[in-house]
Design an enzyme around this catalytic site. Structure first.
Site, PDB file in Angstrom:
ATOM      1  N   ASN A 202     -61.886 -56.298 -52.385  1.00 25.34           N
ATOM      2  CA  ASN A 202     -61.669 -55.596 -51.119  1.00 25.34           C
ATOM      3  C   ASN A 202     -61.808 -56.630 -50.009  1.00 25.34           C
ATOM      4  O   ASN A 202     -62.915 -57.033 -49.679  1.00 25.34           O
ATOM      5  CB  ASN A 202     -62.720 -54.482 -50.964  1.00 25.34           C
ATOM      6  CG  ASN A 202     -62.676 -53.849 -49.587  1.00 25.34           C
ATOM      7  OD1 ASN A 202     -61.705 -54.010 -48.854  1.00 25.34           O
ATOM      8  ND2 ASN A 202     -63.732 -53.124 -49.233  1.00 25.34           N
TER       9      ASN A 202
ATOM     10  N   LYS B  59     -61.251 -56.306 -46.956  1.00 30.09           N
ATOM     11  CA  LYS B  59     -61.625 -55.701 -45.669  1.00 30.09           C
ATOM     12  C   LYS B  59     -60.707 -56.228 -44.549  1.00 30.09           C
ATOM     13  O   LYS B  59     -59.546 -56.517 -44.807  1.00 30.09           O
ATOM     14  CB  LYS B  59     -63.105 -55.952 -45.351  1.00 30.09           C
ATOM     15  CG  LYS B  59     -64.025 -55.592 -46.515  1.00 30.09           C
ATOM     16  CD  LYS B  59     -65.451 -55.497 -46.077  1.00 30.09           C
ATOM     17  CE  LYS B  59     -66.352 -55.406 -47.288  1.00 30.09           C
ATOM     18  NZ  LYS B  59     -67.650 -54.859 -46.998  1.00 30.09           N
TER      19      LYS B  59
ATOM     20  N   HIS C 232     -64.368 -45.591 -48.807  1.00 27.44           N
ATOM     21  CA  HIS C 232     -65.324 -46.706 -48.672  1.00 27.44           C
ATOM     22  C   HIS C 232     -66.383 -46.311 -47.643  1.00 27.44           C
ATOM     23  O   HIS C 232     -66.074 -45.630 -46.657  1.00 27.44           O
ATOM     24  CB  HIS C 232     -64.573 -47.969 -48.241  1.00 27.44           C
ATOM     25  CG  HIS C 232     -65.427 -49.200 -48.341  1.00 27.44           C
ATOM     26  ND1 HIS C 232     -66.391 -49.501 -47.408  1.00 27.44           N
ATOM     27  CD2 HIS C 232     -65.478 -50.184 -49.274  1.00 27.44           C
ATOM     28  CE1 HIS C 232     -67.002 -50.633 -47.758  1.00 27.44           C
ATOM     29  NE2 HIS C 232     -66.463 -51.069 -48.888  1.00 27.44           N
TER      30      HIS C 232
ATOM     31  N   GLU D 206     -67.664 -47.856 -45.313  1.00 28.67           N
ATOM     32  CA  GLU D 206     -67.352 -48.262 -43.940  1.00 28.67           C
ATOM     33  C   GLU D 206     -66.399 -47.259 -43.290  1.00 28.67           C
ATOM     34  O   GLU D 206     -66.447 -47.033 -42.081  1.00 28.67           O
ATOM     35  CB  GLU D 206     -66.774 -49.691 -43.938  1.00 28.67           C
ATOM     36  CG  GLU D 206     -67.874 -50.713 -44.225  1.00 28.67           C
ATOM     37  CD  GLU D 206     -67.410 -52.004 -44.867  1.00 28.67           C
ATOM     38  OE1 GLU D 206     -66.198 -52.284 -44.902  1.00 28.67           O
ATOM     39  OE2 GLU D 206     -68.294 -52.745 -45.362  1.00 28.67           O
TER      40      GLU D 206
ATOM     41  N   GLU E  91     -70.962 -47.721 -54.883  1.00 31.09           N
ATOM     42  CA  GLU E  91     -71.331 -48.787 -53.951  1.00 31.09           C
ATOM     43  C   GLU E  91     -72.523 -48.329 -53.116  1.00 31.09           C
ATOM     44  O   GLU E  91     -72.341 -47.648 -52.095  1.00 31.09           O
ATOM     45  CB  GLU E  91     -70.152 -49.103 -53.021  1.00 31.09           C
ATOM     46  CG  GLU E  91     -68.907 -49.565 -53.744  1.00 31.09           C
ATOM     47  CD  GLU E  91     -68.041 -50.447 -52.858  1.00 31.09           C
ATOM     48  OE1 GLU E  91     -67.794 -51.584 -53.242  1.00 31.09           O
ATOM     49  OE2 GLU E  91     -67.655 -49.999 -51.770  1.00 31.09           O
TER      50      GLU E  91
ATOM     51  N   GLY F  25     -72.417 -55.989 -48.430  1.00 28.99           N
ATOM     52  CA  GLY F  25     -72.408 -57.052 -47.426  1.00 28.99           C
ATOM     53  C   GLY F  25     -73.787 -57.518 -47.017  1.00 28.99           C
ATOM     54  O   GLY F  25     -73.933 -58.244 -46.025  1.00 28.99           O
TER      55      GLY F  25
ATOM     56  N   SER G 262     -72.486 -56.571 -52.965  1.00 28.00           N
ATOM     57  CA  SER G 262     -72.967 -57.945 -53.114  1.00 28.00           C
ATOM     58  C   SER G 262     -72.844 -58.463 -54.546  1.00 28.00           C
ATOM     59  O   SER G 262     -73.676 -59.270 -54.992  1.00 28.00           O
ATOM     60  CB  SER G 262     -74.403 -58.081 -52.587  1.00 28.00           C
ATOM     61  OG  SER G 262     -74.436 -57.783 -51.204  1.00 28.00           O
TER      62      SER G 262
HETATM   63  C1  PEP Z   1     -67.214 -53.750 -50.511  1.00 33.08           C
HETATM   64  O1  PEP Z   1     -66.885 -53.882 -49.348  1.00 33.08           O
HETATM   65  O2  PEP Z   1     -66.638 -52.913 -51.208  1.00 33.08           O
HETATM   66  C2  PEP Z   1     -68.270 -54.611 -51.030  1.00 33.08           C
HETATM   67  C3  PEP Z   1     -68.790 -54.326 -52.179  1.00 33.08           C
HETATM   68  O3  PEP Z   1     -68.645 -55.682 -50.234  1.00 33.08           O
HETATM   69  P1  PEP Z   1     -69.639 -56.884 -50.657  1.00 33.08           P
HETATM   70  O4  PEP Z   1     -69.240 -57.325 -52.034  1.00 33.08           O
HETATM   71  O5  PEP Z   1     -69.418 -57.923 -49.637  1.00 33.08           O
HETATM   72  O6  PEP Z   1     -71.024 -56.319 -50.664  1.00 33.08           O
END
Ligand code: PEP
Length: 251
Positions: free
Chosen positions: A10, A12, A97, A99, A167, A173, A213
């Site tokens: 992803n 983003k 997601h 976000e 997630e 992040g 992460s």
């Molecule tokens: C994501 O945005 O789906 C995600 C898992 O980000 P990160 O790996 O940076 O935590």
């Protein structure tokens, strides 16, 4: 039942055309000269979809959107429909997601409608769910994820057309990853919820990705868990070396 691991990036709201297509071309050339035991998907921002589709053509890497509107077309300024993604050559789309849920107030009902649009357009849909830190600290992790499965899963979901991404919001992040045991506990609970909703065969066949992460160092441990069927990767998907190492960590 054996489920083929899916490693999905992803991106983003990152990359301009030059670095986005260079990243995609780098991954495509690794795919053509090496081998991975998993499915690979990259989800760049809308502006880069065409360039990335061209850059990975013939490599086996699929391309997806990061969001779609629930409607097929109409007066929705700034939005993109699932049919438009399909028309461009995308194979998948991420919906729900955290976000989007936070920044755009997307509820489970909105996420479900988007997921159903994705299926109607012929895309595979990745439905994201996950608890906040407050919810985890309050002991509500499993309840929150079960509720999101019930509320966000599209009607018509099958093991082939739908993927869940667990997630935990506190891990996205932040550099703070769920431990393999923490993630496995939630993945098992999600699969048990799927069993009740879709039946044994679909639940056993549906892929549940971990996201939060995941990186080149922790991927192997996470991916070795019984109910973790891949990763949805943010930050580490922006570096070809890291994303490739994660893909090569597949059991
Ligand atoms: C994501 O945005 O789906 C995600 C898992 O980000 P990160 O790996 O940076 O935590």
């Amino acid at each position: 039942m054996s489920r083929r691991i899916l490693i999905a990036g992803n991106w983003k709201m990152n990359c301009l055309q030059a670095d986005g297509t260079a990243l995609a071309a780098d991954l495509a050339s690794r795919m053509k000269s090496g081998s991975v035991k998993c499915d690979m998907l990259v989800c760049p921002p809308f502006t880069l979809l065409k360039g990335v589709l061209d850059a990975v053509a013939g490599s086996g890497i699929a391309v997806g959107g990061q969001d779609c509107h629930a409607a097929e077309k109409g007066a929705h300024t700034g939005d993109t429909s699932a049919w438009m993604l399909k028309d461009l050559g995308c194979a998948a789309v991420i919906v729900g997601h955290s976000e989007r849920r936070t920044n755009h107030a997307e509820t489970d009902a909105v996420v479900k409608a988007k997921a159903e649009a994705a299926l109607a357009a012929g895309l595979m849909v990745i439905v994201c769910i996950g608890e906040t830190l407050d919810e985890r600290d309050a002991g509500k992790t499993l309840e929150v994820n079960r509720t999101q499965v019930q509320g966000s899963l599209p009607d018509g979901a099958t093991a082939e057309n739908t993927v869940i991404a667990y997630e935990p919001v506190w891990a996205i992040g932040t550099g703070r990853t769920a431990t393999p045991d923490q993630a496995q506990e939630v993945h098992a609970a999600i699969r048990s919820e799927l069993r009740g909703k879709l039946g044994e065969a679909a639940a056993n066949g549906m892929r549940i990705l971990y996201g939060g992460s995941m990186n080149a160092k922790n991927a192997a441990d996470l991916l070795s868990q019984a109910d973790i069927d891949g990763g949805l990767i943010g930050g580490a998907a922006l570096k070809a070396d890291d994303f490739w190492t994660i893909a090569q960590s597949c059991p």
